[in-house]
Design a protein around this motif. Sequence first.
Motif, PDB file in Angstrom:
ATOM      1  N   ILE A 237      63.210  60.222  18.260  1.00 20.91           N
ATOM      2  CA  ILE A 237      64.248  61.157  17.809  1.00 20.91           C
ATOM      3  C   ILE A 237      63.774  62.599  17.991  1.00 20.91           C
ATOM      4  O   ILE A 237      64.520  63.459  18.479  1.00 20.91           O
ATOM      5  CB  ILE A 237      64.610  60.891  16.336  1.00 20.91           C
ATOM      6  CG1 ILE A 237      65.266  59.512  16.199  1.00 20.91           C
ATOM      7  CG2 ILE A 237      65.542  61.985  15.799  1.00 20.91           C
ATOM      8  CD1 ILE A 237      65.455  59.066  14.758  1.00 20.91           C
ATOM      9  N   LEU A 238      62.523  62.858  17.615  1.00 24.44           N
ATOM     10  CA  LEU A 238      61.987  64.211  17.738  1.00 24.44           C
ATOM     11  C   LEU A 238      61.923  64.660  19.193  1.00 24.44           C
ATOM     12  O   LEU A 238      62.061  65.854  19.486  1.00 24.44           O
ATOM     13  CB  LEU A 238      60.595  64.289  17.100  1.00 24.44           C
ATOM     14  CG  LEU A 238      60.551  64.173  15.581  1.00 24.44           C
ATOM     15  CD1 LEU A 238      59.112  64.128  15.088  1.00 24.44           C
ATOM     16  CD2 LEU A 238      61.296  65.323  14.925  1.00 24.44           C
ATOM     17  N   LEU A 240      64.084  64.235  21.307  1.00 24.49           N
ATOM     18  CA  LEU A 240      65.412  64.744  21.645  1.00 24.49           C
ATOM     19  C   LEU A 240      65.757  66.017  20.885  1.00 24.49           C
ATOM     20  O   LEU A 240      66.468  66.879  21.399  1.00 24.49           O
ATOM     21  CB  LEU A 240      66.474  63.674  21.334  1.00 24.49           C
ATOM     22  CG  LEU A 240      66.426  62.398  22.168  1.00 24.49           C
ATOM     23  CD1 LEU A 240      67.429  61.391  21.629  1.00 24.49           C
ATOM     24  CD2 LEU A 240      66.706  62.699  23.640  1.00 24.49           C
ATOM     25  N   GLU A 241      65.249  66.128  19.660  1.00 24.74           N
ATOM     26  CA  GLU A 241      65.670  67.229  18.791  1.00 24.74           C
ATOM     27  C   GLU A 241      64.644  68.346  18.662  1.00 24.74           C
ATOM     28  O   GLU A 241      64.965  69.420  18.158  1.00 24.74           O
ATOM     29  CB  GLU A 241      65.978  66.691  17.390  1.00 24.74           C
ATOM     30  CG  GLU A 241      67.111  65.685  17.352  1.00 24.74           C
ATOM     31  CD  GLU A 241      67.440  65.220  15.947  1.00 24.74           C
ATOM     32  OE1 GLU A 241      68.575  64.774  15.733  1.00 24.74           O
ATOM     33  OE2 GLU A 241      66.551  65.315  15.065  1.00 24.74           O
ATOM     34  N   SER A 243      61.093  70.822  19.930  1.00 27.27           N
ATOM     35  CA  SER A 243      60.780  71.847  20.928  1.00 27.27           C
ATOM     36  C   SER A 243      59.296  71.787  21.230  1.00 27.27           C
ATOM     37  O   SER A 243      58.519  71.166  20.502  1.00 27.27           O
ATOM     38  CB  SER A 243      61.136  73.240  20.395  1.00 27.27           C
ATOM     39  OG  SER A 243      60.322  73.556  19.263  1.00 27.27           O
ATOM     40  N   ILE A 268      71.140  58.218  17.785  1.00 31.87           N
ATOM     41  CA  ILE A 268      70.215  58.898  16.878  1.00 31.87           C
ATOM     42  C   ILE A 268      70.419  58.478  15.427  1.00 31.87           C
ATOM     43  O   ILE A 268      69.454  58.177  14.715  1.00 31.87           O
ATOM     44  CB  ILE A 268      70.350  60.427  17.026  1.00 31.87           C
ATOM     45  CG1 ILE A 268      69.790  60.880  18.377  1.00 31.87           C
ATOM     46  CG2 ILE A 268      69.609  61.150  15.887  1.00 31.87           C
ATOM     47  CD1 ILE A 268      69.911  62.358  18.641  1.00 31.87           C
ATOM     48  N   ARG A 272      67.764  56.611  13.043  1.00 28.42           N
ATOM     49  CA  ARG A 272      67.247  57.242  11.824  1.00 28.42           C
ATOM     50  C   ARG A 272      67.401  56.307  10.627  1.00 28.42           C
ATOM     51  O   ARG A 272      66.483  56.199   9.799  1.00 28.42           O
ATOM     52  CB  ARG A 272      67.975  58.568  11.582  1.00 28.42           C
ATOM     53  CG  ARG A 272      67.375  59.398  10.466  1.00 28.42           C
ATOM     54  CD  ARG A 272      68.027  60.754  10.381  1.00 28.42           C
ATOM     55  NE  ARG A 272      67.486  61.667  11.396  1.00 28.42           N
ATOM     56  CZ  ARG A 272      68.199  62.243  12.345  1.00 28.42           C
ATOM     57  NH1 ARG A 272      69.493  62.003  12.454  1.00 28.42           N
ATOM     58  NH2 ARG A 272      67.635  63.079  13.201  1.00 28.42           N
ATOM     59  N   ARG A 307      58.675  66.595  11.087  1.00 27.56           N
ATOM     60  CA  ARG A 307      59.423  67.340  12.101  1.00 27.56           C
ATOM     61  C   ARG A 307      58.614  67.568  13.359  1.00 27.56           C
ATOM     62  O   ARG A 307      59.054  68.265  14.277  1.00 27.56           O
ATOM     63  CB  ARG A 307      59.865  68.690  11.520  1.00 27.56           C
ATOM     64  CG  ARG A 307      60.923  68.545  10.411  1.00 27.56           C
ATOM     65  CD  ARG A 307      62.229  68.016  10.978  1.00 27.56           C
ATOM     66  NE  ARG A 307      63.247  67.805   9.952  1.00 27.56           N
ATOM     67  CZ  ARG A 307      63.487  66.650   9.367  1.00 27.56           C
ATOM     68  NH1 ARG A 307      62.775  65.583   9.697  1.00 27.56           N
ATOM     69  NH2 ARG A 307      64.422  66.543   8.443  1.00 27.56           N
TER      70      ARG A 307
END
Length: 308
Positions: A237-238, A240-241, A243, A268, A272, A307
């Motif tokens: 998931i990270l 995709l979301e 940086s 997603i 999650r 995150r």
Amino acid sequence: MRKSCEGAIVTPNELERYLEDRRVLVDEALEQHLPGVSEPPKEIHEAVRYSVFAGGKRLRPILVLAAAEAAGGQIEQALAAAAAVEMIHTYSLIHDDLPAMDDDDFRRGRPTCHKVYGEAMAILAGDALLTQAFILLSAEIAPVDKNPEARLRVIQEIAMAAGSKGMVGGQVVDMLHEDREIDLSTLQYLHAHKTGALIRGCLRMGGILASAGPEQLDALTGYGERIGLAFQIVDDILDLEGSLEALGKSAGSDLRKKKATFPALLGIEESRRWAHRLVAEAKQGLVIFGDRGIVLGAIADFVVMRRR
């Protein structure tokens, strides 16, 4: 230490301090057990240390320590094994980043090993780390040397977790399914082996070194299997979301390479939910440890809420 009725550490600061304290201990052990940069051939030792000390959460070695504590042991019993785990994990990252594998330019916010030292030296750096881990695990380091049977079990545990029936096997399935359809059971196998096997091994190693009984070891195994899978789902998931700044590596690489991931298969939000369900199940299995399981419960929450 204050706790909720579910056994989790209440304040994020408490967990942050715990993770930082254990990270420092792991780094000190790595510094002690890795060859110095001036030892010949210095080129390989420089590449090794560049990758090992590039940062990172040290989650896997910390899990070794936390499992030992949960089982009633002392962290001193597990520090050498924790350092060995980080060597194996770093070796896998060096090799994963190579052009023949994931072809990544950044890792932990720095250029990857092969970008700095060349592909041949990066391959050798990974080989050196894997070998050094088993040198360390087989050495007579107090207090582990007082229990040679436990030391042998730990060596077998990590070898199985890292080999073709564990991490390597998961990487093979990952590569074979790039840009190909994959079903849910195969995807679970991929994640459970590529990422989950080593994490499960960390929990079992810590328990073995603390002389955990069969029920405790089963509980650590179940916990490790669930958070290992949850960790990789969150990682997907990270990708995709996140940086580059947050992740320390190029974001969106899984999508560009058409890799098999939970978000690609389930989306997603469902991914999650799956990760949260796994973490809840992992925490339920910690009841056997009473208050000593509090830290592992908090780490499970950290895995799903992180995150980066």
